[in-house]
Structures are given as structure tokens and as C-alpha cells.
Design a protein around this motif. Sequence first.
Motif, PDB file in Angstrom:
ATOM      1  N   ASP A  40       0.794  -1.236   0.000  1.00 57.95           N
ATOM      2  CA  ASP A  40       0.000   0.000   0.000  1.00 57.95           C
ATOM      3  C   ASP A  40       0.824   1.282   0.000  1.00 57.95           C
ATOM      4  O   ASP A  40       0.268   2.358  -0.243  1.00 57.95           O
ATOM      5  N   SER A  46       0.818  -8.002  -4.464  1.00 56.12           N
ATOM      6  CA  SER A  46       0.814  -8.879  -3.287  1.00 56.12           C
ATOM      7  C   SER A  46       1.611 -10.152  -3.534  1.00 56.12           C
ATOM      8  O   SER A  46       2.302 -10.642  -2.635  1.00 56.12           O
ATOM      9  N   TYR A 257      -5.289  -4.455   7.828  1.00 52.14           N
ATOM     10  CA  TYR A 257      -6.255  -4.776   6.776  1.00 52.14           C
ATOM     11  C   TYR A 257      -7.642  -5.030   7.381  1.00 52.14           C
ATOM     12  O   TYR A 257      -8.661  -4.682   6.779  1.00 52.14           O
ATOM     13  N   ASN A 261     -10.836  -2.933   6.189  1.00 49.69           N
ATOM     14  CA  ASN A 261     -11.730  -3.637   5.271  1.00 49.69           C
ATOM     15  C   ASN A 261     -12.873  -4.409   5.924  1.00 49.69           C
ATOM     16  O   ASN A 261     -13.804  -4.802   5.212  1.00 49.69           O
ATOM     17  N   THR A 413       0.210 -12.020   2.682  1.00 45.52           N
ATOM     18  CA  THR A 413       0.020 -11.361   1.386  1.00 45.52           C
ATOM     19  C   THR A 413      -0.549 -12.328   0.345  1.00 45.52           C
ATOM     20  O   THR A 413      -1.353 -11.936  -0.500  1.00 45.52           O
ATOM     21  N   LEU A 416      -4.301 -12.769   1.111  1.00 45.20           N
ATOM     22  CA  LEU A 416      -5.014 -11.571   0.676  1.00 45.20           C
ATOM     23  C   LEU A 416      -5.232 -11.590  -0.832  1.00 45.20           C
ATOM     24  O   LEU A 416      -6.310 -11.233  -1.330  1.00 45.20           O
ATOM     25  N   TYR A 421      -7.479  -9.128  -3.025  1.00 48.39           N
ATOM     26  CA  TYR A 421      -7.003  -7.824  -2.569  1.00 48.39           C
ATOM     27  C   TYR A 421      -6.342  -7.048  -3.709  1.00 48.39           C
ATOM     28  O   TYR A 421      -5.529  -7.597  -4.458  1.00 48.39           O
ATOM     29  N   GLN A 435     -11.984  -2.188  -2.480  1.00 51.20           N
ATOM     30  CA  GLN A 435     -11.713  -3.617  -2.400  1.00 51.20           C
ATOM     31  C   GLN A 435     -13.000  -4.422  -2.579  1.00 51.20           C
ATOM     32  O   GLN A 435     -14.071  -4.000  -2.142  1.00 51.20           O
ATOM     33  N   VAL A 439     -12.525  -9.498   0.277  1.00 49.24           N
ATOM     34  CA  VAL A 439     -11.373  -9.080   1.085  1.00 49.24           C
ATOM     35  C   VAL A 439     -11.766  -8.944   2.551  1.00 49.24           C
ATOM     36  O   VAL A 439     -10.986  -9.241   3.454  1.00 49.24           O
TER      37      VAL A 439
END
Length: 487
Positions: A40, A46, A257, A261, A413, A416, A421, A435, A439
Motif C-alpha cells: 500500500d 501482493s 487490513y 476492510n 500477502t 489476501l 485484494y 476492495q 477481502v
Amino acid sequence: MNSTSQKISVFEKIGYSLGDLAANLVFQTLITYLAYFYTDIYGLKSTDASIIMLSVGLTAAFIFNPIIGVLADRTNSKWGKFRPWILYTAIPLGVVALLAFSTPDFSYKGKLIYAAVTYSLLLMLYASSNLPYSALSGVITGDMGERNSISSYRFVAVMFAQFFVQVFMLPIIIYAGHGDKAAGIETVMTWMAIVGTVMLLITFFTTRERIVPSIEQKSSIKDDLSDLMKNRPWLIMLGLTILVFITLAMKGGSYVYYFNNYVDKAALANFISPVIAGLSDLGINFFGSDPAAAGFGLFNAGGIIFMIVGISFSKKLADKYGKRDVYKYGLLAATFFVLIFIFFKPESVLLMFGSQILHGFFYGITIPVLWAMIADVADYSEWKTNRRATAIIFSAMMVGLKAGLSIGGALLTWILGLYGYIAKESAVAGQEIIQPHSVSEGARMLVSIYPSIPFLLGVGLLFFYVIDKKMEVKIEEDLKIRRKEKS
């Protein structure tokens, strides 16, 4: 073994603990923000972030750490075996930590190379500093009560570092960068590098090595490795450490996250608004108006405060019941309060904060015990073989730490990505990233079900760990007699 008085002053315990505070300014940042930084802020996909974290981390775990362990055990200087490593790595570690969280304007391929190189250097220097630092706790004293006390001091310091990183760092990054997270994280890392370097130097100047191998003790690398492979408690601690740090990396890196999210922003803002108002009255204004960042910080604060409370119970419980049993049942209770997150709805903010507090308390009890158990394994090895190889024993912890951190971060990662993601690099320029709903479910699983599995496997391993309270006492008494005879 040569040994003088085994009692340690409060001044030396504090000096030693500052080394772990410094190391954890780096380590807690890796656990909490490395995945988020790469996806990010720095702008890696990812999958690419996952590959770098896994490949570099496993190289560090299984190559850097054993080499440093072997070299440290064979270091001889006027300052001892382990203290010189702390001295000579203090400044380079701070510089490379800053570089690893910088965002140079390279092409995407250049960014990949820069990330891989700086992360490799960071983990190599971290091993060169922290493995000898950890081994130092095994030679400061041979008194297991004092060793438990040192561990408690040490992990109170760890909690202060964790508190800063997990509570204040993200809001300060946003505040210092005026909304630009890349500029903000470079500013914060600069100051952390300076403070960490000074603390490592204080550790070097305030500590002593009291357990010194006899001159006649000689062993080859082959002997040391052979001893390790026959040392069942060491093998169990290696497996346990890998499992524990997989969970810590996965869970710790997932919370940012989770709050961005999954958690309902309106419910969170309503819950934390009185606290934010109170902090503003005290002049603490950098939490800003972002409820996810503020909630993330305060959520971590509750857990860390009660971790410190748990740590305060650790020594007494370990002295009374033995390290193995305290760790086993403390970890089991802590796992329950991770697993329960699967049942919380996005609006269940109070339950989230309450479970984090209880998880923090029970996990806090285990924190000093893990490192003290590794020191006990070094004693167990000496007790069995009549040779002491402290650093290579402690390499189990560092191998496990790096492997667990790498596997957990890579799983984070990768998982995700499986849930769809969208990283910064994949987004359309100039458009806000929205997203997919999947997610949200991925974030919920990453703070509950997935991290509970390694913890539970770790509890199972401890049923095969033989160093209970009775054996602790026998090992300590036998080694005292041997060292007295050789002194």
C-alpha cells in the motif's frame, strides 16, 4: 566454566533490556507493517511482496542465523563473545532499517531489486545483532531465578517498543507525512534508527559476560551440530518458535487490513470518540480523523497494556510451576481469544477490543518464558555434553523467528491475493481503491482461524518437551557444582 557472582543489578538488567527495545523497533515494524508497506505504500503486487518476504526470510533463517551462531560462539575478545557483535552492528542496523522502509523512485523492476536487497541486508544485520544479544542472556548469569528476572525486564522493554509501533506509528506516519505515508514512514524510521542505535550502545556498555567457557573446552562445528541434532528440547523449541512467529506475523500484519476492510467505520468511530477526545484534551492530536488508523492504534494499545500485566505474572508462575507448563497453558488460553474473532460481526467493536485485551494478558505471560526456555536448553546441552555452545543454541530461536516471520508474512500477502485484494500497484492511477467484498472475509479469517492453527500445533509440541520444573532444578544444581569445581 568460570563464574563469578550470579546476581545481577537492576542497572544491568535495564541496560540489557534496552537492547531488545531497540531490536523490537525494527522487529515489530516488520511484523506489523512490512506487508502493508510493500502493498500500500511502496507499491508492490501482493504476489511479488509474498515472494520477496518468503525467499529472503528463509535465506536469512537457514543461512544467516546458523553462520552467525557458529561465528559468535567462536568469538574471543576483551569484551567477551557476544557483546562485540552488539557494538559493531549498532549503527549499520539503524541505517539499513531506514533504507528498507524508504521509497526511491525506481521502475517496478528496480523496486523489486531494491526491496530484495535492502530486506536481505536488514535481516542479515538483525541476525548479527540480535542473535548474539539473545545469547548474551545465557552467559550474563547461570542463576535461573535471575534469568527469569532478566527476561521479565527484557520483555517489558519489548512491550514499550511494541506499544509505540502498534499504537502510535501509523497515526504518526500519517501526521508526519501530512497524509503522504511514504514521506511519513521515512521520517519516523529516521528517528527510530537513531534511538535504536543509542540503546544498543547502552546495552554494550552496561552488561558483562559471567559464564565463560573453560580454556580447555574445544569443539568443532561438527561437534556443535551433532549436539544440536541429538538435543530433543532444542528441536522442539525450533519447531515451536517457527509456529509461534507464523501466527504473530500473520495476525499482527492482518490487523491493519482488518480495520480498513472489515470493521464497521461508524461503529468504530462511535466507540473510540471519547478516547480520542480525551487524548486531544491532553495535547495528543496525531490520531487525526481516520477512524481505521485510530481504532487500529487503540485496539493494539489495549492488548499491549495487558500483555505487560501478563508479563508481570510470568516470573512468579514460572518459578512455581516451571516454564514448560506456564508456556503451554498460557499459549492455549491466548489462542482461544484469537479464534473467537471468527464470531464477531463488523459492528461488534466492544467484543473485539475485549478479546484483544484478554489475548494480550495470556500471551503476555508466555513472552518472557520462551526466551528463558532457550537459555535452559543451552544449559541442558552443557549438562548432557559438558560443552557449552550458547549462540548456536540460540540460533534455534532466531531461525524460528525469521522462518516464522517470513512464512507468516508471505502467507498473509498470498492469502489476501486469494481473496482478491487490490494492491496500490494494481490500482488505476488517480482512482480510489475499492476492495471487493471477499477481502473483508479474508481479513476476518486472517485474524482468527488461520493464525490459531500454528498456535495450537505449538501447544501440542510442548507435550513432548522434557525440561519440566523438576529437571530445571536438577540441571541448575548440577551445573553449579561443575562450574565451582572448574573455577
